[in-house]
Enzyme design. Structure first.
Site, PDB file in Angstrom:
ATOM      1  N   CYS A 223       0.341   3.055   3.540  1.00 34.23           N
ATOM      2  CA  CYS A 223       0.787   2.553   4.846  1.00 34.23           C
ATOM      3  C   CYS A 223       1.797   1.420   4.782  1.00 34.23           C
ATOM      4  CB  CYS A 223      -0.411   2.120   5.680  1.00 34.23           C
ATOM      5  SG  CYS A 223      -1.163   0.574   5.106  1.00 34.23           S
TER       6      CYS A 223
ATOM      7  N   CYS B  57       0.841  -1.201   0.000  1.00 28.42           N
ATOM      8  CA  CYS B  57       0.000   0.000   0.000  1.00 28.42           C
ATOM      9  C   CYS B  57       0.873   1.247   0.000  1.00 28.42           C
ATOM     10  CB  CYS B  57      -0.888  -0.022   1.247  1.00 28.42           C
ATOM     11  SG  CYS B  57      -1.920   1.452   1.395  1.00 28.42           S
TER      12      CYS B  57
ATOM     13  N   CYS C 230      -8.612  -5.109  -9.810  1.00 27.12           N
ATOM     14  CA  CYS C 230      -8.162  -4.068 -10.723  1.00 27.12           C
ATOM     15  C   CYS C 230      -7.703  -2.871  -9.873  1.00 27.12           C
ATOM     16  CB  CYS C 230      -9.348  -3.697 -11.623  1.00 27.12           C
ATOM     17  SG  CYS C 230      -8.943  -2.535 -12.915  1.00 27.12           S
TER      18      CYS C 230
ATOM     19  N   CYS D  60      -5.268   1.149   6.439  1.00 29.39           N
ATOM     20  CA  CYS D  60      -5.320   2.619   6.445  1.00 29.39           C
ATOM     21  C   CYS D  60      -6.597   3.164   5.799  1.00 29.39           C
ATOM     22  CB  CYS D  60      -4.083   3.211   5.760  1.00 29.39           C
ATOM     23  SG  CYS D  60      -4.058   3.018   3.969  1.00 29.39           S
TER      24      CYS D  60
ATOM     25  N   CYS E 175      -7.604  -0.674   1.435  1.00 21.07           N
ATOM     26  CA  CYS E 175      -6.594  -1.223   2.335  1.00 21.07           C
ATOM     27  C   CYS E 175      -7.193  -1.242   3.735  1.00 21.07           C
ATOM     28  CB  CYS E 175      -5.342  -0.349   2.310  1.00 21.07           C
ATOM     29  SG  CYS E 175      -4.161  -0.799   3.600  1.00 21.07           S
TER      30      CYS E 175
HETATM   31 FE    FE Z   1      -2.824   1.108   3.488  1.00 18.08          FE
END
Ligand code: FE
Length: 134
Positions: free
Chosen positions: A51, A48, A120, A100, A97
């Protein structure tokens, strides 16, 4: 469930570049075929951009032809959250995610085997960590 990483909009603006901020925090979509990871074929882990959580492995990446990095499974089920998204008069499933709350992209049911799913993802929502060649 609330994401573990909690930041104010000002803090997010400070730690992300404006393009990443627009995707992750404002649920934007990068134009197709513009992202840096779409044609990346190196082995490694996509984390990510907000984070650092490990989200997708190159082992599940495939050529979807859509212009966005596409995977048939997340690195770990518990790292990605699904949410129904009816914006733009479409019925889609948004991916976030879990750590976060950052917007990643959408998941569709037209992917390859073994899952039949197509995750995607915006390149801007991901950083790539190349696997150490040993
Ligand atoms: Fe994240």
């Amino acid at each position: 469930m609330k994401p573990k990483v909690q930041k104010t909009e000002e803090e997010w603006k400070h730690c992300l570049d404006p393009k990443q901020y627009q995707i992750l925090r404002q649920k934007g979509t990068e134009p197709a075929f513009t992202g840096k990871h779409t044609d990346n074929h190196e082995r490694g882990m996509y984390v990510c951009a907000g984070c650092g959580t490990e989200l997708f492995s190159s082992d599940t990446k495939f050529e979807s032809g859509t212009g966005w990095p596409s995977f048939w499974a997340p690195a770990a089920e518990e790292s990605v959250e699904e949410k129904s998204d009816n914006s733009f008069l479409m019925r889609r499933t948004e991916l976030l995610c879990k750590n976060c709350g950052g917007h990643l992209g959408h998941v569709f049911e037209d992917g390859p085997r073994p899952t039949g799913l197509r995750y995607c993802i915006n390149s801007l929502a991901l950083n790539f960590k190349k696997k150490d060649e040993k």
